[in-house]
Design a protein around this motif. Sequence first.
Motif, mmCIF file in Angstrom:
data_model
loop_
_atom_site.group_PDB
_atom_site.id
_atom_site.type_symbol
_atom_site.label_atom_id
_atom_site.label_comp_id
_atom_site.label_asym_id
_atom_site.label_seq_id
_atom_site.Cartn_x
_atom_site.Cartn_y
_atom_site.Cartn_z
ATOM 1 N N VAL A 113 -33.096 -46.377 -4.918
ATOM 2 C CA VAL A 113 -33.712 -45.609 -6.002
ATOM 3 C C VAL A 113 -33.975 -44.170 -5.565
ATOM 4 N N TYR A 114 -34.461 -43.999 -4.352
ATOM 5 C CA TYR A 114 -34.707 -42.640 -3.851
ATOM 6 C C TYR A 114 -33.411 -41.825 -3.808
ATOM 7 N N LYS A 115 -32.328 -42.450 -3.388
ATOM 8 C CA LYS A 115 -31.064 -41.719 -3.299
ATOM 9 C C LYS A 115 -30.528 -41.357 -4.679
ATOM 10 N N ILE A 116 -30.659 -42.266 -5.646
ATOM 11 C CA ILE A 116 -30.220 -41.956 -7.012
ATOM 12 C C ILE A 116 -31.016 -40.790 -7.572
ATOM 13 N N PHE A 130 -37.620 -49.356 -9.269
ATOM 14 C CA PHE A 130 -38.273 -49.826 -8.045
ATOM 15 C C PHE A 130 -38.587 -51.317 -8.115
ATOM 16 N N ARG A 131 -38.709 -51.863 -9.326
ATOM 17 C CA ARG A 131 -39.016 -53.287 -9.475
ATOM 18 C C ARG A 131 -37.773 -54.156 -9.342
ATOM 19 N N PHE A 132 -36.597 -53.545 -9.418
ATOM 20 C CA PHE A 132 -35.366 -54.340 -9.431
ATOM 21 C C PHE A 132 -34.424 -54.017 -8.274
ATOM 22 N N CYS A 133 -34.484 -52.814 -7.728
ATOM 23 C CA CYS A 133 -33.575 -52.389 -6.666
ATOM 24 C C CYS A 133 -34.378 -52.036 -5.421
ATOM 25 N N SER A 134 -33.669 -51.849 -4.328
ATOM 26 C CA SER A 134 -34.324 -51.436 -3.096
ATOM 27 C C SER A 134 -34.840 -50.015 -3.233
ATOM 28 N N LEU A 167 -37.323 -39.963 2.356
ATOM 29 C CA LEU A 167 -37.943 -41.260 2.096
ATOM 30 C C LEU A 167 -36.903 -42.376 2.088
ATOM 31 N N ALA A 168 -35.714 -42.099 1.544
ATOM 32 C CA ALA A 168 -34.661 -43.116 1.534
ATOM 33 C C ALA A 168 -34.203 -43.451 2.950
ATOM 34 N N SER A 224 -34.025 -39.057 -13.803
ATOM 35 C CA SER A 224 -34.641 -39.430 -12.524
ATOM 36 C C SER A 224 -36.032 -40.015 -12.733
ATOM 37 N N VAL A 225 -36.742 -39.525 -13.756
ATOM 38 C CA VAL A 225 -38.055 -40.104 -14.054
ATOM 39 C C VAL A 225 -37.906 -41.540 -14.550
#
Length: 240
Positions: free
Chosen positions: A130-133, A122-126, A203-204, A115-116
């Motif tokens: 990313v928050y959900k993953i 964040f630079r490539f996906c929405s 947040l997602a 997860s880290v």
Amino acid sequence: MSVSPGLADLSRLYQTEFVRSARAVGVLWAVCTLCFAIIQVVILVQPSWVGTTASGTQRAGPPLPSGTMGLFEVCLESDWPVPDCRGGLSSLSPLPSFQSVAVLVGVSLWAVWTSVLCLCLFRFCSAATVYKICAWLQLTAGFCLALACLLFPDSWESPEMRVLCGDSVGSFSPGNCSIHWAYILALLGILDYAILATLAFVLANRQDALLPPDAPDGEPPPQEEPVCSPCLSFCKINCR
């Protein structure tokens, strides 16, 4: 129906402030995730899950040794300042009684460090994706850590525990020993994972509600220009 320019500006200002607040909370969430990933390493390697108690009552016979025990090694106190430790993480071989616990803690460690690493996405996906993953990875880490904390007391009836804690030791009965700070830190980690995963899901969902599917991340949705009737002179003043 036309929209007042003042109302449109207020809505745009509210969305901008909301994005800034969401980014600040997201940064705090990421820092807490990184900090607990480091703490998870300490939980795995430290031989301080259980230890002897100074006030424990002992049966007649030779005195029991004093020391602590973790998942990979047993450390007994000696005449030297450094304790005498048997086993270690270098061999990647946990104590026979705690192999399943060590595997679960290792899976939890893998999930939280994954997860880290996913923060780079964040630079490539929405941001919502990313928050959900990360949230699902943190839930997996918390679930594995909870199972490890549950199985650890059930594995106390072992030769290593009997040597350190006496013959009265048994499942969920530490005998002459008590739980130490590494096990307590693991219990607190379960709660921490639950909080971090819940915050990531929140947040997602906020990102999904704020941004349309075709809008870039971090930018508020475009405001529609007010449509005015050409026959209304006062509307011409308020329209471009």
